[in-house]
Enzyme design. Structure first.
Site, PDB file in Angstrom:
ATOM      1  N   ASP A 208      -6.909  -2.903 -11.257  1.00  0.00           N
ATOM      2  CA  ASP A 208      -7.623  -2.758 -11.121  1.00  0.00           C
ATOM      3  C   ASP A 208      -8.661  -1.878 -10.321  1.00  0.00           C
ATOM      4  O   ASP A 208      -7.205  -0.746  -9.734  1.00  0.00           O
ATOM      5  CB  ASP A 208      -9.196  -3.844 -10.428  1.00  0.00           C
ATOM      6  CG  ASP A 208      -8.123  -4.377  -9.618  1.00  0.00           C
ATOM      7  OD1 ASP A 208      -7.405  -3.752  -9.203  1.00  0.00           O
ATOM      8  OD2 ASP A 208      -8.762  -4.810  -8.566  1.00  0.00           O
ATOM      9  N   ASP A 210      -9.935   0.405  -7.387  1.00  0.00           N
ATOM     10  CA  ASP A 210      -9.788  -0.509  -5.461  1.00  0.00           C
ATOM     11  C   ASP A 210     -11.497  -0.108  -5.312  1.00  0.00           C
ATOM     12  O   ASP A 210     -11.895   0.775  -6.372  1.00  0.00           O
ATOM     13  CB  ASP A 210      -9.078   0.052  -4.640  1.00  0.00           C
ATOM     14  CG  ASP A 210      -8.633  -0.529  -3.030  1.00  0.00           C
ATOM     15  OD1 ASP A 210      -8.312  -1.680  -3.496  1.00  0.00           O
ATOM     16  OD2 ASP A 210      -8.617   0.422  -1.999  1.00  0.00           O
TER      17      ASP A 210
END
Ligand SMILES: [Zn+2]
Length: 261
Positions: A208, A210
């Site tokens: 993903d 941050d």
């Protein structure tokens, strides 16, 4: 000639050697306590593989409580000379998308309270971490990723944080100035491997973005990315392991030679 013994450290989602037939299991005790899991031993295309589930087989050890010293020491005891470590990371760069793999060549340590060394008295040893990762293994992994057509980034700086919490947006924006990806498991693993003179490679899987990215992704999206990453990691390992050279062109095994002060 002896073939290389490969220590494999599985991160989140990788709890066994599902693509390889296990020969036996080793229960190792170390002066630093027990490793995260029993060690599965297997042979694969002429290589002997030793597998530890970093977080335990049931994910009972989060990153900040993993007994890194016991894990690396157990490998050393078994004669492991090269380590492949699989970890999950968040991205600090827009262009480094979830689903990509990155082979870091540097790290910056922002962890706070871990056991970083085997040398805490007696001998005064200071290993060099100027180039923390094994160049020979990095090259092999990049060439595997290339031939498999998996999207990858061939180098970058891993920001290591303490956890278990994730970063604030301010921290994340700060880290963006220095690093490419961020995670909780690289340090002190990579340092301890160097102290034990074992080659170390990190295969970091981006799950993903941050916290710097507002409205980044949903938990559902992360789960999908993670599942795909795990499949890709197995495909990569199947290809990479046989291609790891038995002969060294690196200096990882001489790390303590000039380390005594
Ligand atoms: Zn090496």
């Amino acid at each position: 000639m002896m073939s290389t013994k490969i220590g494999l450290i599985g991160g989140s989602g990788i709890y066994d050697l599902s693509f390889i037939k296990k020969n036996r299991t080793e229960h190792i005790e170390t002066p630093f306590g027990l490793p995260s899991s029993e060690i599965d031993v297997a042979e694969y295309n002429g290589k002997e593989i030793y597998f530890i589930a970093r977080h335990g087989k049931k994910h009972e050890f989060p990153a900040h409580v993993v007994n890194y010293r016991a894990n690396i020491y157990a490998f050393k005891k078994l004669g492991v000379d090269r380590i492949i470590s699989v970890q999950t990371v968040g991205s600090l760069k827009e262009e480094y998308k979830p689903g990509y793999m990155i082979i870091p060549d540097q790290f910056i340590d922002f962890t706070k309270k871990r056991d970083y060394s085997y040398f805490n008295g007696g001998r005064s040893l200071h290993v060099s971490l100027a180039d923390p990762f094994c160049p020979q293994m990095r090259e092999a992994s990049v060439s595997s990723l290339h031939s498999l057509g998996i999207p990858y980034i061939d180098k970058g700086t891993y920001i290591a944080i303490e956890g278990p919490r994730f970063s604030t947006r301010a921290e994340s924006r700060y880290f963006m100035n220095f690093g490419d990806v961020i995670g909780m498991t690289l340090v002190p693993e990579v340092i301890l491997a160097r102290e034990m003179e074992i080659c170390y490679l990190s295969i970091s899987m981006i799950t993903d973005y941050d916290a710097w990215k507002v409205n980044a992704v949903t938990a559902e999206e992360i789960v999908t990315v993670m599942k795909n990453n795990i499949n890709k990691a197995y495909i990569l390992l199947e290809h990479l392991i046989p291609s790891i050279p038995d002969e060294y062109s690196c200096k990882c095994h001489e790390a303590l030679k000039h380390a005594e002060v």
